[in-house]
Design an enzyme around this catalytic site. Sequence first.
Site, mmCIF file in Angstrom:
data_model
loop_
_atom_site.group_PDB
_atom_site.id
_atom_site.type_symbol
_atom_site.label_atom_id
_atom_site.label_comp_id
_atom_site.label_asym_id
_atom_site.label_seq_id
_atom_site.Cartn_x
_atom_site.Cartn_y
_atom_site.Cartn_z
ATOM 1 N N ARG A 186 -1.200 -4.894 -6.238
ATOM 2 C CA ARG A 186 -0.864 -6.317 -6.254
ATOM 3 C C ARG A 186 0.443 -6.544 -7.019
ATOM 4 O O ARG A 186 0.640 -6.012 -8.107
ATOM 5 C CB ARG A 186 -1.986 -7.134 -6.903
ATOM 6 N N HIS A 229 0.839 -1.197 0.000
ATOM 7 C CA HIS A 229 0.000 0.000 0.000
ATOM 8 C C HIS A 229 0.878 1.253 0.000
ATOM 9 O O HIS A 229 1.957 1.260 0.617
ATOM 10 C CB HIS A 229 -0.912 0.037 1.223
#
Length: 311
Positions: free
Chosen positions: A191, A97
């Site tokens: 991802r 993140h």
Amino acid sequence: MYPIKFENLYYDKIWGGREFENFRDNLPKGNIAESWDIACNPHGIGIVANGKFKGMAFNELIEKYKEKVLGKSLINEQFPLLVKLINSSENLSVQVHPNDEYAKILENSYGKTEAWYVIDAKDNAELIVGTNGCTREEFEIAINNDNIEKYLNRIKIRKGDAFLINSGLIHAIGSGVVIVEIQQNSDITYRIYDYGRPRELHIEKALEVIDFNSKPQKLVENYKNYDGYKYTKLCRNNYFEIDKCEIHSKYKTTSEVEYFSIITCVEGKGLINYKNKSESIVKGDSILIPAQLGKYEIAGNLEILISKPVI
């Protein structure tokens, strides 16, 4: 004001499962991967489930009663936290993140620092947290060769373990785990690796935000004993603090007028008693304590997390 419950917002994902049925009876069909329980985010807005505000959307509640709900120090801010449960019957993608600065520029969002508390874990369950000391260049080569697993730091876990996952830290939840995730109010995920599943990867952005010097931070319990309960601080960072309280009789406290708090039950059951009224709380529940609730107590045999924004 009163302790506010919200309808569970359930999300079906390919790696989800049915483990929430061990403590809930309202699960929809499907592979239920996430339950957003305290949420005021563009991707999920809670609906009040109890009391005089029942049926009201969380954003409407904040708009009408901002200071009473959020507190004096947050009246000019968006709701800063998101609390959810995660159930993994399969491995989640390896991901990262962004921090606030990167997320604001590229995503018009908060960044995402989060904390995990393991409610349940099957034998040999594990998390991926960080790398094993590789460089950015080595990791990028491994991505291109579809060979990153050798660089991932794996940690065996059990019920009650807790970790802080700072923005920039590579991570993934393994199969057979139910966790509480307490995080900044963001849904931005990049991802990196998805075990061959046909979903979009975000390699370029991920490589820009990964902090290869970031290390796992396991949260340590260091209790102080009181009459009827024991209490420990789990973590405090720039965004939130989390305490844990094990109650075997009663825990009495008072809400803070400056900010709200969130009570999450991770084991057992009890009552939140306030103003000659009561609200039940059981394993898996998260309940918003408005800033202007005032005095209240939690009674029963239960373990709770107490989350607060850092202002």
